[in-house]
Scaffold this motif. Structure first.
Motif, mmCIF file in Angstrom:
data_model
loop_
_atom_site.group_PDB
_atom_site.id
_atom_site.type_symbol
_atom_site.label_atom_id
_atom_site.label_comp_id
_atom_site.label_asym_id
_atom_site.label_seq_id
_atom_site.Cartn_x
_atom_site.Cartn_y
_atom_site.Cartn_z
ATOM 1 N N GLY A 149 -38.831 -7.626 13.190
ATOM 2 C CA GLY A 149 -38.138 -8.261 14.472
ATOM 3 C C GLY A 149 -38.006 -9.605 14.610
ATOM 4 O O GLY A 149 -37.425 -10.177 15.053
ATOM 5 N N ASN A 150 -39.001 -10.363 13.542
ATOM 6 C CA ASN A 150 -39.304 -11.440 13.677
ATOM 7 C C ASN A 150 -38.646 -12.246 12.654
ATOM 8 O O ASN A 150 -38.727 -12.246 11.310
ATOM 9 N N PRO A 151 -37.447 -12.955 12.745
ATOM 10 C CA PRO A 151 -36.512 -13.485 11.639
ATOM 11 C C PRO A 151 -37.299 -14.425 10.760
ATOM 12 O O PRO A 151 -36.903 -14.694 9.648
ATOM 13 N N ALA A 152 -38.066 -15.558 11.553
ATOM 14 C CA ALA A 152 -38.844 -16.302 10.575
ATOM 15 C C ALA A 152 -39.789 -15.641 9.544
ATOM 16 O O ALA A 152 -39.853 -16.299 8.610
ATOM 17 N N LEU A 153 -40.416 -14.464 9.886
ATOM 18 C CA LEU A 153 -41.242 -13.753 8.837
ATOM 19 C C LEU A 153 -40.238 -13.160 7.946
ATOM 20 O O LEU A 153 -40.616 -13.213 6.584
ATOM 21 N N MET A 154 -39.124 -12.811 8.173
ATOM 22 C CA MET A 154 -38.261 -11.956 7.363
ATOM 23 C C MET A 154 -37.877 -13.047 6.382
ATOM 24 O O MET A 154 -37.773 -12.829 5.136
ATOM 25 N N ALA A 155 -37.427 -14.085 6.718
ATOM 26 C CA ALA A 155 -37.166 -15.437 6.025
ATOM 27 C C ALA A 155 -38.115 -15.648 5.116
ATOM 28 O O ALA A 155 -38.023 -16.154 3.700
ATOM 29 N N GLY A 156 -39.617 -15.669 5.300
ATOM 30 C CA GLY A 156 -40.508 -16.123 4.351
ATOM 31 C C GLY A 156 -40.853 -15.072 3.354
ATOM 32 O O GLY A 156 -41.030 -15.445 2.361
ATOM 33 N N PHE A 157 -40.790 -13.695 3.832
ATOM 34 C CA PHE A 157 -41.055 -12.627 2.876
ATOM 35 C C PHE A 157 -40.114 -12.798 1.963
ATOM 36 O O PHE A 157 -40.039 -12.282 0.649
ATOM 37 N N VAL A 203 -44.077 -23.223 4.133
ATOM 38 C CA VAL A 203 -45.237 -22.165 4.292
ATOM 39 C C VAL A 203 -45.978 -22.257 5.597
ATOM 40 O O VAL A 203 -46.451 -21.235 6.158
ATOM 41 N N MET A 204 -46.086 -23.395 6.392
ATOM 42 C CA MET A 204 -46.709 -23.364 7.502
ATOM 43 C C MET A 204 -46.257 -22.588 8.480
ATOM 44 O O MET A 204 -46.641 -22.087 9.447
ATOM 45 N N GLU A 205 -44.946 -22.792 8.793
ATOM 46 C CA GLU A 205 -44.175 -21.806 9.706
ATOM 47 C C GLU A 205 -44.283 -20.400 9.420
ATOM 48 O O GLU A 205 -44.804 -19.812 10.500
ATOM 49 N N PHE A 206 -44.418 -20.184 8.170
ATOM 50 C CA PHE A 206 -44.669 -18.695 8.067
ATOM 51 C C PHE A 206 -46.178 -18.226 8.448
ATOM 52 O O PHE A 206 -46.167 -17.084 9.064
ATOM 53 N N TYR A 207 -47.105 -18.984 8.195
ATOM 54 C CA TYR A 207 -48.286 -18.785 8.530
ATOM 55 C C TYR A 207 -48.560 -18.788 9.945
ATOM 56 O O TYR A 207 -49.311 -17.875 10.831
ATOM 57 N N LYS A 208 -47.776 -19.680 10.826
ATOM 58 C CA LYS A 208 -48.012 -19.824 11.974
ATOM 59 C C LYS A 208 -47.401 -18.484 12.860
ATOM 60 O O LYS A 208 -47.809 -17.966 13.662
ATOM 61 N N HIS A 209 -46.152 -17.926 12.393
ATOM 62 C CA HIS A 209 -45.716 -16.672 12.761
ATOM 63 C C HIS A 209 -46.566 -15.512 12.254
ATOM 64 O O HIS A 209 -46.519 -14.637 13.224
ATOM 65 N N MET A 210 -47.057 -15.527 11.152
ATOM 66 C CA MET A 210 -48.013 -14.454 10.846
ATOM 67 C C MET A 210 -49.407 -14.528 11.880
ATOM 68 O O MET A 210 -49.853 -13.122 12.183
ATOM 69 N N ALA A 211 -49.629 -15.439 12.293
ATOM 70 C CA ALA A 211 -50.964 -15.544 13.113
ATOM 71 C C ALA A 211 -50.331 -15.065 14.695
ATOM 72 O O ALA A 211 -51.218 -14.661 15.315
ATOM 73 N N GLY A 212 -49.288 -14.971 14.739
ATOM 74 C CA GLY A 212 -48.758 -14.397 15.950
ATOM 75 C C GLY A 212 -48.401 -15.351 17.181
ATOM 76 O O GLY A 212 -48.618 -15.092 18.226
#
Length: 134
Positions: free
Chosen positions: A89-97, A125-134
């Motif tokens: 459900g997180n579009p930023a994570l899906m875009a990163g994947f 990359v930093m946005e992806f990790y920011k969203h991965m951290a929750g």
């Protein structure tokens, strides 16, 4: 104009006692009750795997305890439906994947976490990790 202050005619001396004081007598070291209280550091065993840092190595006495510990860790770290739904459900994570540049960076960082420094100015990359951290 006001007159300049006059210099002190007598220079001030260093107080006695610091440089010419006798050295204090050494205190006796406290005696240990048991030899078991002494901590000794031992080197890594020759057959120990080099990829596991010394502080993270776990030594278990029997195979059953090791198996139970492994099963507990695997079940605790296994993603559940809620976690998968949050990621999907997180579009930023899906875009990163789906971004090959971000996935290459993730692979590089997974191999060596110090490589994170290489990507600290890469916004994707930093946005992806920011969203991965929750």
């Amino acid at each position: 104009p006001a007159p300049a202050p006059k210099p002190d005619p007598k220079p001030k001396a260093i107080k006695r006692g610091f440089f010419d004081a006798p050295r204090p007598k050494p205190r006796p070291k406290p005696k240990l009750k048991d030899a078991e209280e002494i901590v000794t550091l031992k080197g890594r065993p020759k057959d120990a795997p080099k990829d596991i840092p010394e502080g993270f190595r776990v030594k278990l006495e029997d195979e059953e305890a090791a198996r139970k510990m492994k099963e507990g860790l695997v079940s605790a770290l296994k993603p559940n439906q809620e976690t998968v739904a949050d990621v999907m459900g997180n579009p930023a994570l899906m875009a990163g994947f789906s971004d090959p540049e971000v996935m290459a960076a993730v692979d590089d960082i997974a191999k060596d976490p110090n490589n994170m420094r290489k990507y600290q100015h890469n916004k994707k990359v930093m946005e992806f990790y920011k969203h991965m951290a929750g």
